[in-house]
Design a protein around this motif. Structure first.
Motif, PDB file in Angstrom:
ATOM      1  N   ALA A 263       0.548 -44.877  11.863  1.00  0.00           N
ATOM      2  CA  ALA A 263      -0.182 -45.722  12.816  1.00  0.00           C
ATOM      3  C   ALA A 263      -1.255 -46.554  12.124  1.00  0.00           C
ATOM      4  CB  ALA A 263      -0.809 -44.860  13.909  1.00  0.00           C
ATOM      5  N   ILE A 264      -1.876 -45.987  11.081  1.00  0.00           N
ATOM      6  CA  ILE A 264      -2.932 -46.713  10.374  1.00  0.00           C
ATOM      7  C   ILE A 264      -2.379 -47.480   9.178  1.00  0.00           C
ATOM      8  CG2 ILE A 264      -5.099 -46.499   9.104  1.00  0.00           C
ATOM      9  CD1 ILE A 264      -5.364 -45.945  12.067  1.00  0.00           C
ATOM     10  N   GLU A 265      -1.706 -46.804   8.273  1.00  0.00           N
ATOM     11  CA  GLU A 265      -1.273 -47.453   7.035  1.00  0.00           C
ATOM     12  C   GLU A 265      -0.231 -48.539   7.287  1.00  0.00           C
ATOM     13  OE1 GLU A 265      -0.134 -44.836   3.910  1.00  0.00           O
ATOM     14  OE2 GLU A 265      -2.067 -43.799   3.835  1.00  0.00           O
ATOM     15  N   ASP A 266       0.711 -48.284   8.200  1.00  0.00           N
ATOM     16  CA  ASP A 266       1.759 -49.263   8.493  1.00  0.00           C
ATOM     17  C   ASP A 266       1.500 -50.019   9.788  1.00  0.00           C
ATOM     18  OD1 ASP A 266       3.113 -48.221   6.255  1.00  0.00           O
ATOM     19  OD2 ASP A 266       4.094 -46.705   7.491  1.00  0.00           O
ATOM     20  N   SER A 267       0.410 -49.680  10.471  1.00  0.00           N
ATOM     21  CA  SER A 267       0.118 -50.230  11.796  1.00  0.00           C
ATOM     22  C   SER A 267       1.335 -50.097  12.705  1.00  0.00           C
ATOM     23  CB  SER A 267      -0.318 -51.696  11.703  1.00  0.00           C
ATOM     24  OG  SER A 267      -1.046 -52.059  12.852  1.00  0.00           O
ATOM     25  N   ASP A 268       1.996 -48.941  12.639  1.00  0.00           N
ATOM     26  CA  ASP A 268       3.256 -48.709  13.335  1.00  0.00           C
ATOM     27  C   ASP A 268       3.000 -48.446  14.817  1.00  0.00           C
ATOM     28  OD1 ASP A 268       5.595 -47.092  14.375  1.00  0.00           O
ATOM     29  OD2 ASP A 268       6.317 -47.576  12.361  1.00  0.00           O
ATOM     30  N   ASN A 269       3.564 -49.306  15.654  1.00  0.00           N
ATOM     31  CA  ASN A 269       3.342 -49.185  17.102  1.00  0.00           C
ATOM     32  C   ASN A 269       4.046 -47.972  17.697  1.00  0.00           C
ATOM     33  OD1 ASN A 269       1.679 -51.456  17.452  1.00  0.00           O
ATOM     34  ND2 ASN A 269       3.462 -52.805  17.450  1.00  0.00           N
ATOM     35  N   THR A 270       5.224 -47.633  17.183  1.00  0.00           N
ATOM     36  CA  THR A 270       5.924 -46.461  17.701  1.00  0.00           C
ATOM     37  C   THR A 270       5.165 -45.184  17.356  1.00  0.00           C
ATOM     38  OG1 THR A 270       8.110 -47.507  17.690  1.00  0.00           O
ATOM     39  CG2 THR A 270       8.054 -45.111  17.566  1.00  0.00           C
ATOM     40  N   ALA A 271       4.630 -45.109  16.156  1.00  0.00           N
ATOM     41  CA  ALA A 271       3.830 -43.939  15.782  1.00  0.00           C
ATOM     42  C   ALA A 271       2.618 -43.801  16.688  1.00  0.00           C
ATOM     43  CB  ALA A 271       3.394 -44.044  14.327  1.00  0.00           C
ATOM     44  N   TYR A 272       1.961 -44.915  16.959  1.00  0.00           N
ATOM     45  CA  TYR A 272       0.801 -44.914  17.858  1.00  0.00           C
ATOM     46  C   TYR A 272       1.216 -44.462  19.262  1.00  0.00           C
ATOM     47  CZ  TYR A 272      -3.169 -46.958  20.471  1.00  0.00           C
ATOM     48  OH  TYR A 272      -4.251 -47.182  21.304  1.00  0.00           O
ATOM     49  N   LYS A 273       2.349 -44.984  19.733  1.00  0.00           N
ATOM     50  CA  LYS A 273       2.826 -44.619  21.068  1.00  0.00           C
ATOM     51  C   LYS A 273       3.215 -43.140  21.129  1.00  0.00           C
ATOM     52  CE  LYS A 273       6.190 -46.041  24.594  1.00  0.00           C
ATOM     53  NZ  LYS A 273       7.308 -46.965  24.889  1.00  0.00           N
ATOM     54  N   MET A 274       3.819 -42.620  20.062  1.00  0.00           N
ATOM     55  CA  MET A 274       4.183 -41.204  20.045  1.00  0.00           C
ATOM     56  C   MET A 274       2.944 -40.309  20.098  1.00  0.00           C
ATOM     57  SD  MET A 274       7.413 -40.892  17.411  1.00  0.00           S
ATOM     58  CE  MET A 274       7.425 -39.097  17.522  1.00  0.00           C
ATOM     59  N   LEU A 335      -7.126 -45.491   5.947  1.00  0.00           N
ATOM     60  CA  LEU A 335      -7.727 -46.818   6.065  1.00  0.00           C
ATOM     61  C   LEU A 335      -7.765 -47.541   4.721  1.00  0.00           C
ATOM     62  CD1 LEU A 335     -10.680 -46.011   8.485  1.00  0.00           C
ATOM     63  CD2 LEU A 335      -8.685 -47.433   9.005  1.00  0.00           C
ATOM     64  N   GLU A 336      -7.996 -46.806   3.664  1.00  0.00           N
ATOM     65  CA  GLU A 336      -8.044 -47.424   2.344  1.00  0.00           C
ATOM     66  C   GLU A 336      -6.680 -47.957   1.932  1.00  0.00           C
ATOM     67  OE1 GLU A 336      -9.332 -46.253  -2.238  1.00  0.00           O
ATOM     68  OE2 GLU A 336      -9.740 -44.857  -0.587  1.00  0.00           O
ATOM     69  N   ASN A 337      -5.607 -47.285   2.367  1.00  0.00           N
ATOM     70  CA  ASN A 337      -4.251 -47.687   1.987  1.00  0.00           C
ATOM     71  C   ASN A 337      -3.546 -48.506   3.058  1.00  0.00           C
ATOM     72  OD1 ASN A 337      -4.463 -46.267  -0.443  1.00  0.00           O
ATOM     73  ND2 ASN A 337      -3.791 -44.361   0.522  1.00  0.00           N
ATOM     74  N   ALA A 338      -4.280 -48.903   4.083  1.00  0.00           N
ATOM     75  CA  ALA A 338      -3.649 -49.613   5.197  1.00  0.00           C
ATOM     76  C   ALA A 338      -2.985 -50.898   4.734  1.00  0.00           C
ATOM     77  CB  ALA A 338      -4.681 -49.914   6.284  1.00  0.00           C
ATOM     78  N   GLU A 339      -1.789 -51.111   5.238  1.00  0.00           N
ATOM     79  CA  GLU A 339      -1.052 -52.340   4.940  1.00  0.00           C
ATOM     80  C   GLU A 339      -1.803 -53.525   5.520  1.00  0.00           C
ATOM     81  OE1 GLU A 339       3.572 -53.924   5.323  1.00  0.00           O
ATOM     82  OE2 GLU A 339       2.861 -52.269   6.542  1.00  0.00           O
ATOM     83  N   HIS A 340      -1.611 -54.711   4.923  1.00  0.00           N
ATOM     84  CA  HIS A 340      -2.246 -55.948   5.371  1.00  0.00           C
ATOM     85  C   HIS A 340      -3.754 -55.913   5.203  1.00  0.00           C
ATOM     86  CE1 HIS A 340       1.699 -56.602   6.894  1.00  0.00           C
ATOM     87  NE2 HIS A 340       1.576 -55.727   7.855  1.00  0.00           N
ATOM     88  N   ASN A 341      -4.262 -55.114   4.253  1.00  0.00           N
ATOM     89  CA  ASN A 341      -5.688 -55.174   3.951  1.00  0.00           C
ATOM     90  C   ASN A 341      -5.951 -56.403   3.081  1.00  0.00           C
ATOM     91  OD1 ASN A 341      -6.461 -53.006   5.392  1.00  0.00           O
ATOM     92  ND2 ASN A 341      -7.026 -51.710   3.675  1.00  0.00           N
ATOM     93  N   ASN A 342      -5.606 -57.581   3.631  1.00  0.00           N
ATOM     94  CA  ASN A 342      -5.771 -58.823   2.883  1.00  0.00           C
ATOM     95  C   ASN A 342      -6.805 -59.705   3.563  1.00  0.00           C
ATOM     96  OD1 ASN A 342      -4.349 -59.354   5.151  1.00  0.00           O
ATOM     97  ND2 ASN A 342      -2.519 -60.126   4.133  1.00  0.00           N
ATOM     98  N   MET A 343      -7.666 -59.085   4.356  1.00  0.00           N
ATOM     99  CA  MET A 343      -8.686 -59.848   5.066  1.00  0.00           C
ATOM    100  C   MET A 343     -10.012 -59.649   4.341  1.00  0.00           C
ATOM    101  SD  MET A 343      -6.759 -60.481   8.010  1.00  0.00           S
ATOM    102  CE  MET A 343      -6.826 -59.789   9.626  1.00  0.00           C
ATOM    103  N   PHE A 344     -10.827 -58.711   4.761  1.00  0.00           N
ATOM    104  CA  PHE A 344     -12.080 -58.424   4.068  1.00  0.00           C
ATOM    105  C   PHE A 344     -11.820 -57.822   2.685  1.00  0.00           C
ATOM    106  CE2 PHE A 344     -13.760 -57.692   8.583  1.00  0.00           C
ATOM    107  CZ  PHE A 344     -14.236 -58.987   8.680  1.00  0.00           C
ATOM    108  N   SER A 345     -10.951 -56.822   2.629  1.00  0.00           N
ATOM    109  CA  SER A 345     -10.775 -56.077   1.373  1.00  0.00           C
ATOM    110  C   SER A 345     -10.158 -56.921   0.274  1.00  0.00           C
ATOM    111  CB  SER A 345      -9.919 -54.829   1.617  1.00  0.00           C
ATOM    112  OG  SER A 345      -8.658 -55.192   2.141  1.00  0.00           O
TER     113      SER A 345
END
Length: 416
Positions: A263-274, A335-345
């Motif tokens: 849910a965090i690293e891949d921002s996976d919606n199914t994982a969040y929903k589960m 959070l440190e390994n989250a995908e799409h950390n191409n904004m602030f980080s």
């Protein structure tokens, strides 16, 4: 007799030719040449949303583009945001200059920040880099807001010495980035040690999209003692038929820890929903209540609007959760390994940055946000949101805000 017939035939031919010639002259004078006082006009096409390069390639013979600001360079790849002659308005081809504002390209290193008094008088210039590959992974089903560009807002500070020259310059630069978005940007910087902050539209609500997954997973990790407990990925819990966690087939069992990570690293919606379906909403609602925040999950809703200030409160709680809870190390790792950390980080590569982004496309605009804990010598928070009608996702805004916030943080520390 034959001579008379020939003369008659010649006369008829002359008359016909004369009539045709007269018609051609009349047509030329009345239709083609027209009166000298009548200008040849065309109707202005809609060029908003197209790049300068594309418009010049198509219409350079008809009109000339004049870029309305000199602050940024590399306009060729920028997107046109406004045009001085409206669509379908007549113009004289060949003699018309169309003033346009365009999204910024690269900022020259020598460019200096304008003062606040100057910035408030300028038109907004919006940065629009290319769409980041793979960023479109979050599609909450709820429509949360409408696109309405507001007036310029004020950059508010607390516990920051604005009389310090370096601090003042950093604030001016930050404001110059934010003001280009007018009312469609929200931002907050918070020093986690001193409580000093700088904010812009901090109480304006934006669609948080996947940012809310971070405080929800923090609530799960804080309430679940058995992170090895497993749950089945069934057809019913898929966020969509194509959203399979880690491309595993329906029927795969996932542990709480694996779902939290996805849910965090891949921002996976199914994982969040589960997680929501199996573990529920109480842990999050109790967390929100303890933080005196209004968000409450229901059976129908687990996506929210957040203000930058509310987002900062959630992430300040995450910071202390990481520091104090037995599962804090997991939260930091996710959070440190989250995908799409191409904004602030992406801009703050010299630090450890724990970041979560959120993206919500709607019918005619999108909302993009990011929240991060920056582990500098003294840690701080940054939260940013933007709304845009462009079809490309604007990550440059976040990189600019990150560099400005870090400059402010360093200057404020030195000035104390």
């Amino acid at each position: 007799m034959k001579r008379n017939e020939s003369e008659q035939l010649i006369s008829i031919v002359i008359i016909v030719v004369s009539l045709i010639a007269s018609a051609v002259v009349i047509f030329y004078v009345m239709v083609i040449r027209k009166d000298d006082s009548t200008e040849k006009t065309e109707l202005m096409p809609d060029i908003v949303g197209y790049s300068v390069e594309d418009v010049e390639a198509c219409y350079s013979r008809f009109f000339t583009l004049e870029i309305d600001s000199e602050e940024y360079s590399d306009y060729g790849s920028g997107v046109i945001l406004s045009q001085s002659v409206a669509e379908n308005e007549p113009y004289e081809p060949g003699n018309t200059v169309i003033k346009v504002t365009v999204s910024a390209g690269r900022m020259p290193e020598e460019t200096t920040a304008e003062t606040i008094s100057v910035i408030t008088e300028t038109e907004p210039v919006i940065d629009e880099p290319e769409l980041e590959t793979g960023l479109l992974v979050d599609s909450p089903v709820y429509s949360f807001e409408s696109m309405a560009e507001g007036e310029p807002s004020t950059l508010i500070t607390s516990k920051i010495d604005e009389s310090d020259e370096d601090v003042s310059a950093a604030l001016d630069e930050l404001y110059s980035v934010l003001i280009k978005r007018y009312g469609d940007a929200g931002f907050i910087y918070v020093d986690l040690e001193s409580g000093a902050f700088a904010e812009y539209n901090a109480d304006t609500a934006f669609s948080a999209a996947s940012i809310i997954k971070a405080p929800y997973v923090r609530a799960v990790l804080g309430s679940e003692s058995d992170l090895d407990r497993t749950f089945e990925m069934t057809e019913e819990v898929l966020n969509s038929s194509s959203e399979l966690i880690n491309n595993q087939p329906v029927g795969t069992m996932f542990s709480t820890a694996e779902l939290a990570r996805a849910a965090i690293e891949d921002s996976d919606n199914t994982a969040y929903k589960m997680l929501f379906n199996y573990i529920g909403m109480d842990c999050f609602n109790e967390l929100a209540e303890s933080l005196n925040l209004p968000q409450r999950m229901t059976d129908e809703n687990y996506w929210f609007k957040l203000t930058p200030r509310q987002t900062a409160i959630y992430f300040k709680d995450i910071f202390y959760f990481i520091e104090q809870h037995e599962n804090g190390a997991l939260m930091k790792e996710y959070l440190e390994n989250a995908e799409h950390n191409n904004m602030f980080s992406d801009e703050l590569s010299e630090y450890t940055v724990c970041e979560k982004y959120g993206y919500l496309p709607q019918e005619d605009f999108y909302t993009l946000g990011a929240a991060a804990i920056v582990y500098a010598d003294s840690p701080y928070l940054i939260v940013g949101y933007i709304r845009s009608t462009s079809s490309s996702v604007n990550t440059q805004f976040f990189r600019d805000c990150a560099r400005c916030a870090d400059d402010l943080h360093l200057a404020a520390k030195v000035g104390r």
